[in-house]
Design an enzyme around this catalytic site. Structure first.
Site, PDB file in Angstrom:
ATOM      1  N   ARG A  83     109.825  49.291  24.932  1.00 37.81           N
ATOM      2  CA  ARG A  83     110.649  50.781  25.375  1.00 37.81           C
ATOM      3  C   ARG A  83     111.520  51.009  24.632  1.00 37.81           C
ATOM      4  O   ARG A  83     113.067  49.931  25.803  1.00 37.81           O
ATOM      5  CB  ARG A  83     110.110  51.315  26.699  1.00 37.81           C
ATOM      6  CG  ARG A  83     110.864  52.338  26.594  1.00 37.81           C
ATOM      7  CD  ARG A  83     110.869  53.168  28.416  1.00 37.81           C
ATOM      8  NE  ARG A  83     111.148  54.443  28.791  1.00 37.81           N
ATOM      9  CZ  ARG A  83     112.425  54.472  29.123  1.00 37.81           C
ATOM     10  NH1 ARG A  83     112.362  53.730  30.523  1.00 37.81           N
ATOM     11  NH2 ARG A  83     112.911  55.433  29.565  1.00 37.81           N
ATOM     12  N   HIS A 131     118.249  58.441  26.426  1.00 39.23           N
ATOM     13  CA  HIS A 131     118.732  58.110  27.653  1.00 39.23           C
ATOM     14  C   HIS A 131     119.626  58.118  27.946  1.00 39.23           C
ATOM     15  O   HIS A 131     120.825  57.002  27.557  1.00 39.23           O
ATOM     16  CB  HIS A 131     117.766  56.261  27.769  1.00 39.23           C
ATOM     17  CG  HIS A 131     117.752  56.079  29.396  1.00 39.23           C
ATOM     18  ND1 HIS A 131     116.715  54.976  29.172  1.00 39.23           N
ATOM     19  CD2 HIS A 131     118.747  55.216  29.875  1.00 39.23           C
ATOM     20  CE1 HIS A 131     116.876  54.414  30.390  1.00 39.23           C
ATOM     21  NE2 HIS A 131     118.231  54.680  30.666  1.00 39.23           N
ATOM     22  N   GLU A 176     114.372  60.143  32.954  1.00 32.96           N
ATOM     23  CA  GLU A 176     114.788  60.320  34.021  1.00 32.96           C
ATOM     24  C   GLU A 176     115.782  61.572  34.526  1.00 32.96           C
ATOM     25  O   GLU A 176     117.265  61.536  34.759  1.00 32.96           O
ATOM     26  CB  GLU A 176     116.054  59.174  35.083  1.00 32.96           C
ATOM     27  CG  GLU A 176     115.519  58.134  34.798  1.00 32.96           C
ATOM     28  CD  GLU A 176     116.072  57.293  35.585  1.00 32.96           C
ATOM     29  OE1 GLU A 176     117.103  56.994  36.333  1.00 32.96           O
ATOM     30  OE2 GLU A 176     115.423  55.847  36.335  1.00 32.96           O
ATOM     31  N   ASN A 305     109.555  55.816  37.007  1.00 33.82           N
ATOM     32  CA  ASN A 305     110.661  54.777  36.988  1.00 33.82           C
ATOM     33  C   ASN A 305     110.584  55.010  38.886  1.00 33.82           C
ATOM     34  O   ASN A 305     111.029  55.318  39.332  1.00 33.82           O
ATOM     35  CB  ASN A 305     112.256  54.866  36.971  1.00 33.82           C
ATOM     36  CG  ASN A 305     111.725  55.091  34.271  1.00 33.82           C
ATOM     37  OD1 ASN A 305     110.986  54.980  34.263  1.00 33.82           O
ATOM     38  ND2 ASN A 305     113.143  55.321  34.409  1.00 33.82           N
ATOM     39  N   TYR A 307     112.394  52.486  41.691  1.00 35.97           N
ATOM     40  CA  TYR A 307     112.820  51.057  42.546  1.00 35.97           C
ATOM     41  C   TYR A 307     112.403  50.748  43.671  1.00 35.97           C
ATOM     42  O   TYR A 307     112.889  50.033  44.286  1.00 35.97           O
ATOM     43  CB  TYR A 307     114.192  51.391  42.113  1.00 35.97           C
ATOM     44  CG  TYR A 307     114.332  50.860  40.007  1.00 35.97           C
ATOM     45  CD1 TYR A 307     114.254  49.899  39.762  1.00 35.97           C
ATOM     46  CD2 TYR A 307     114.284  52.310  39.958  1.00 35.97           C
ATOM     47  CE1 TYR A 307     114.786  49.292  38.080  1.00 35.97           C
ATOM     48  CE2 TYR A 307     114.567  51.584  37.901  1.00 35.97           C
ATOM     49  CZ  TYR A 307     114.829  50.717  37.751  1.00 35.97           C
ATOM     50  OH  TYR A 307     114.802  50.400  35.918  1.00 35.97           O
ATOM     51  N   GLU A 385     109.901  51.976  34.139  1.00 34.92           N
ATOM     52  CA  GLU A 385     110.371  51.094  34.500  1.00 34.92           C
ATOM     53  C   GLU A 385     110.742  50.564  36.274  1.00 34.92           C
ATOM     54  O   GLU A 385     109.502  51.318  36.558  1.00 34.92           O
ATOM     55  CB  GLU A 385     111.978  51.558  34.818  1.00 34.92           C
ATOM     56  CG  GLU A 385     112.662  51.608  33.294  1.00 34.92           C
ATOM     57  CD  GLU A 385     114.165  52.351  33.942  1.00 34.92           C
ATOM     58  OE1 GLU A 385     114.653  52.307  34.639  1.00 34.92           O
ATOM     59  OE2 GLU A 385     114.385  53.193  32.616  1.00 34.92           O
TER      60      GLU A 385
END
Ligand code: PNW
Length: 480
Positions: A83, A131, A176, A305, A307, A385
């Site tokens: 990606r 991005h 995002e 994504n 985290y 991600e």
């Protein structure tokens, strides 16, 4: 049957894609080459005080010149998908609010050569169209707070889809939009560094609109490709589930981060409670008749994504205001990303954190994938991600021994499997990131790569985590 929580040996579904992810401004460098014009990140990083140590993406990982080496490395690691993002200022460097301007063939040629190199290595390309490197000229006329930016984005998407769509498996419209809107226009820790809550909410809508226009353009110009969007959804839990105030705090942030994108994109509607909560900031008159029908496009996939977890509580105004938004690395910025959330506090969680200061809890991965499966029936899911920043621990052999990162990846991949077991159609996982790179406001001080980059020599050295991840990818299972 598997013992829950005992990850070793657990197998992923057939065809599950093991990939890695990067983004143009974070790795390419060569900011003045091939006709590229400045993006908002060039401007922001050159503004003193905005990026740690004054770092910029001028050179970064020099991927623009070293992409063949980087693809060879992915092949050596046995990765099956990659990606990456396209830098808009390389494709239409003369774009203005009112016209896309000429297409820069050298820009398309670069990405076309990258795609061919990937295909020759047996690696499926997944292309993110945005991005965060918005052409500076568009910021000069209002950026994402201006509707014309969304219109030009749809035209740019058509150009890229037309040029690469015969060979690219997946197009991701946006990465995002939460960060682009709120960190760029409300807290100001990302480019363009504005601290204007009303502009941030306009940016939310224009990013939603840009997604819809781009999804439509990809469908038309790259009919064989998958159309997707990548969201960084938050896993928000109330500190005390029995407290009405804490539960309401969780509702508020869920609205601002998750539902303000999921609602329009999946159902063609903004959540009524978000419109109400933010009524003192904006009247949302930038939402025009017909916009929501554009935003809601059929999607083949949604990328998550993930985290870090978040816990929130009702904030009664007492205590240290610097602590209010401070947990988990949102930072003490000029503004807050949490618009109209004066009564919401992010709780600082005990337990381990990554070098970003972000808490670790893989259960959020399972919860968000399961939620997406319910909210977007029939839509494939990817983890686009996941990964962790960790300081280098270099052995005598010159290799980074990143046991913490291996544990993080193992536990989050096990959490992906938990979601698969619960029925979520997760088709692949992209580790963030292939390479150490320019970590936005933190510059080169934070290293997310499974491959170490020596910025002085540009030498790439796989860390232990890259070898571990390669084993998992090869086996299609978590290594024992
Ligand atoms: C994502 N936050 O950024 C981006 O997509 C990547 O480019 C980035 O390198 C990676 O995660 C690691 O940071 C984020 O403050 C930046 O919540 C900030 C936040 C979340 C994601």
């Amino acid at each position: 049957a598997e013992t829950p929580g005992a990850p070793a040996g657990r197998a992923f579904p057939d065809g599950f894609l093991w990939g890695s992810a990067t983004a143009s401004y974070q790795i390419e460098g060569a900011v003045d080459e091939g006709g590229r014009t400045p993006s908002i990140w060039d401007t922001f990083s050159r503004t003193p005080g905005k990026v740690q140590d004054g770092d910029t993406g001028d050179v970064a990982c020099d991927h623009f010149h070293r992409f063949r080496e980087d693809v060879a490395l992915m092949k050596e690691l046995g990765l099956q998908s990659y990606r990456f993002s396209v830098a808009w200022p390389r494709i239409t460097p003369g774009v203005t609010a009112d016209a896309l301007g000429p297409v820069e063939q050298r820009g398309l040629d670069f990405y076309s050569a990258l795609v061919d190199e990937l295909l020759a290595a047996g690696i499926a390309p997944a292309v993110t169209l945005y991005h965060w490197d918005l052409p500076q000229a568009l910021e000069d006329t209002g950026g994402w707070a201006d509707r014309r930016t969304a219109e030009r984005f749809g035209e740019y998407a058509a150009v890229v889809a037309g040029a690469l769509g015969d060979r690219v498996r997946t197009f991701i419209t946006l990465n995002e939009p939460w960060c682009a809107a709120y960190l760029g226009y409300a807290s100001g820790v990302h480019a363009p560094g504005r601290t204007e809550p009303a502009a941030a909410l306009a940016a939310v809508h224009h990013l939603n609109l840009a997604h819809g226009l781009a999804a439509r353009a990809v469908r038309e110009h790259a009919p064989s490709a998958e159309v997707a969007v990548t969201l960084n959804l938050g896993w928000f839990r109330p500190e005390d589930p029995a407290s009405a105030g804490d539960v309401d705090a969780a509702r508020r942030v869920d609205g601002l981060q998750n539902r303000v994108f999921l609602g329009p994109m999946l159902r063609g509607e903004y959540p009524a409670d978000v419109l109400e909560d933010t009524a003192g900031v904006t009247d949302w008159s930038f939402v025009h008749d017909g916009d929501l029908a554009v935003v809601r496009q059929p999607l083949d996939a949604v990328g998550l994504n993930y985290y870090s977890p978040s816990v929130v509580r009702h904030w009664d105004g007492s205590g240290d205001p610097a602590e209010k938004d401070g947990a988990d690395g949102h930072g003490a910025a000029a503004g807050t990303p949490w618009i109209a959330c004066d009564d919401v506090q992010f709780v600082s969680l005990p337990g381990p954190r990554t070098e970003m200061g972000w808490s670790i809890d893989p259960r959020g991965m399972t919860a968000l994938l399961t939620r997406l499966a319910e909210e977007a029936p029939g839509v494939d899911l990817y983890v686009t991600e996941n990964g962790m920043a960790a300081p280098d621990v270099v052995g005598d052999d010159g290799v980074v021994h990143d046991d913490d990162r291996i544990a993080y990846l193992r536990d989050h991949l096990a959490a992906v499997l938990d979601a698969v077991d619960a029925g979520a159609p997760v088709r692949g996982y992209f580790v963030w990131s292939l390479l150490d790179n320019f970590e936005w406001g933190y510059g080169y001080s934070k290293r997310f790569g499974v491959v170490h980059v020596d910025y002085g020599t540009q030498v790439r050295t796989p860390k232990d985590s890259a070898r571990w991840y390669a084993r998992a990818a090869g086996a299609g299972a978590l290594p024992a």
